[in-house]
Write a protein that holds these residues in place. Structure first.
Motif, short mmCIF file in Angstrom:
data_model
loop_
_atom_site.label_atom_id
_atom_site.label_comp_id
_atom_site.label_asym_id
_atom_site.label_seq_id
_atom_site.Cartn_x
_atom_site.Cartn_y
_atom_site.Cartn_z
N ASP A 178 0.79 -1.23 0.17
CA ASP A 178 0.02 0.12 -0.12
C ASP A 178 1.01 1.28 0.05
OD1 ASP A 178 -2.29 -1.48 0.08
OD2 ASP A 178 -2.72 -1.26 2.25
N HIS A 179 2.10 1.14 0.59
CA HIS A 179 3.04 2.13 0.61
C HIS A 179 4.05 2.28 -0.63
CE1 HIS A 179 0.70 2.72 4.34
NE2 HIS A 179 1.07 4.10 4.16
N GLY A 180 3.64 1.61 -1.67
CA GLY A 180 4.65 1.54 -2.81
C GLY A 180 5.88 0.90 -2.70
N VAL A 181 5.87 0.02 -1.60
CA VAL A 181 7.41 -0.85 -1.49
C VAL A 181 7.17 -2.07 -2.50
CG1 VAL A 181 8.68 -2.03 0.14
CG2 VAL A 181 7.64 0.20 0.87
N SER A 182 8.01 -2.04 -3.50
CA SER A 182 8.23 -3.58 -4.16
C SER A 182 9.49 -4.31 -4.05
CB SER A 182 7.91 -3.41 -5.74
OG SER A 182 8.75 -2.21 -6.15
N SER A 183 10.42 -3.56 -3.22
CA SER A 183 11.64 -4.38 -2.99
C SER A 183 12.24 -3.45 -1.76
CB SER A 183 12.73 -4.44 -3.87
OG SER A 183 12.91 -3.03 -4.13
N LEU A 184 12.92 -4.34 -0.89
CA LEU A 184 13.51 -3.50 0.42
C LEU A 184 14.92 -3.32 0.10
CD1 LEU A 184 11.47 -5.66 2.83
CD2 LEU A 184 11.55 -3.20 2.64
N ASP A 185 15.42 -2.23 0.19
CA ASP A 185 17.11 -1.83 0.34
C ASP A 185 17.66 -2.77 1.21
OD1 ASP A 185 17.45 0.06 -2.03
OD2 ASP A 185 15.39 0.56 -1.05
#
Ligand code: ZN
Ligand code: ZN
Length: 374
Positions: free
Chosen positions: A74-81
């Motif tokens: 929902d907060h636009g996260v498609s990958s995590l750094d």
């Protein structure tokens, strides 16, 4: 001046404040740091977002994994750094399993402690299978996420504290220009004392309180150095541990800190441009969101670094309903909030609905141990 004129003037003034706030937010949107403190019941989960980069710290228990994943999406996260596991307790790493399975992760930072719990082994196996670079946190490291953001590892030290998993939690200090966050995980007084004798500047605007507000953390000497204007406690409603304790709440109040709690405020979001920051709560605690109860108070408060609130805007306000509807199964005697993972597993054919907790109890049902309905 007539009373009605005064009222009109006040409305115009409030509207202007809102317009200024909205345009300021639009202009600096790409340079804002947003730290989300997710309501995961009894457990911790924080998401940091800065200039398109995303860091997840903990993800609550395994039940909460899907909730954290949908919050990220929902907060636009498609990958995590970066994914940080503060320590191997289930209420911190359980939910990371869903995240590791479903969302690409570039790097893991871990406390370097081991645990025999099945979820910890699954967590390690997933990191291994996916070949994700894995680093052990140690005091003195800095995380190079973005040149404008300073992320320091304050704990654990090179020589770990006894064998207490909580004390050896990864502690991070995140500084964006004048605004700083101190994120304690479950670290307690032993870790705090060690930080007090280190050369770190502990002074922070926002403190993620250690160990869910238990008395094993937040000593007054530590709080006197941190001087948090805002204290955030991640804690589950009606938890079995008595968190947060009265002692910790009054110690935080004595420092003049404003306290936010996920069990009362739901998700808590702090947004900052590096000069001032805004705390937004507003949703009902996660446990109530799927019910048809009216929305509770939603509010945003803006603070300048150093701690004075410069403007307060309350948006929607309605009475908070503390009860119903609840869901149960014809095959069991537990009743749940509709949003509970236990409720979602009930086959439609077996589903029974109650308008209130009194109704559920009258029919011989008892509160679910996961979502703790009233
Ligand atoms: Zn914990
Ligand atoms: Zn713990």
């Amino acid at each position: 001046m007539k009373k009605s004129n005064l009222k009109w003037l006040l409305q115009v003034a409030l509207l202007s404040v809102l317009i200024v706030a909205i345009s300021a937010a639009t202009v600096s949107a790409t340079e804002n740091l947003t730290v989300h403190f997710l309501d995961v019941g009894q457990g911790d989960s924080e998401l940091l977002q800065f200039d398109g980069k995303n860091v997840l710290i903990d993800a609550g228990t395994s039940d909460m994994g899907p909730r954290v994943e949908s919050y990220l999406r929902d907060h636009g996260v498609s990958s995590l750094d970066l994914l940080v596991a503060t320590h191997p307790h289930e209420d911190h790493i359980g939910g990371l399993i869903t995240i590791l399975k479903d969302i690409p992760v570039k790097q893991v930072l871990d406390s370097g402690q081991t645990h025999t719990a099945p979820s910890f082994e699954t967590y390690l196996n997933l990191i291994d299978q996916k070949g994700i670079p894995f680093e052990t946190a140690q005091r003195g490291q800095t995380i190079n996420l973005d040149p404008n953001l300073k992320i320091e590892v304050l704990s654990p030290p090179a020589t770990l504290f006894s064998d207490d998993l909580n004390q050896n939690s990864v502690v991070l200090k995140v500084t964006y220009n004048k605004v700083s966050f101190l994120l304690m995980g479950d670290a307690g007084i032993e870790a705090e004392n060690s930080l007090l004798s280190s050369s770190y500047n502990l002074d922070s605007d926002i403190l993620k309180v250690g160990h869910h507000g238990s008395s094993s953390a937040s000593s007054s000497s530590f709080l006197a150095k941190v001087k948090p204007a805002i204290s955030i406690i991640e804690v589950g409603k009606g938890n079995d541990y008595g968190h947060p304790t009265k002692k910790t709440l009054s110690a935080l109040q004595n420092t003049g800190s404003k306290i936010y709690r996920t069990d009362l405020d739901g998700d808590i979001v702090v947004t900052t441009d590096g000069q001032s920051y805004t705390v937004t709560t507003g949703k009902q605690p996660f446990w109530n969101t799927a019910s048809t109860a009216p929305k509770s108070t939603s509010s945003a408060t803006t603070w300048t670094s150093g701690g004075t609130a410069s403007s307060t805007t309350a948006t929607t306000t309605a009475a908070l309903s503390s009860d119903g509807p609840f869901v149960g199964s014809a095959k069991s005697n537990k009743y749940h909030y509709p949003s509970c993972s236990g409720a979602q597993k009930i086959k439609p054919a077996n589903q029974v609905t109650f308008s209130s907790s009194a109704d559920a109890r009258a029919q011989g049902y008892v509160p679910c141990g996961i979502c703790h309905p009233p």
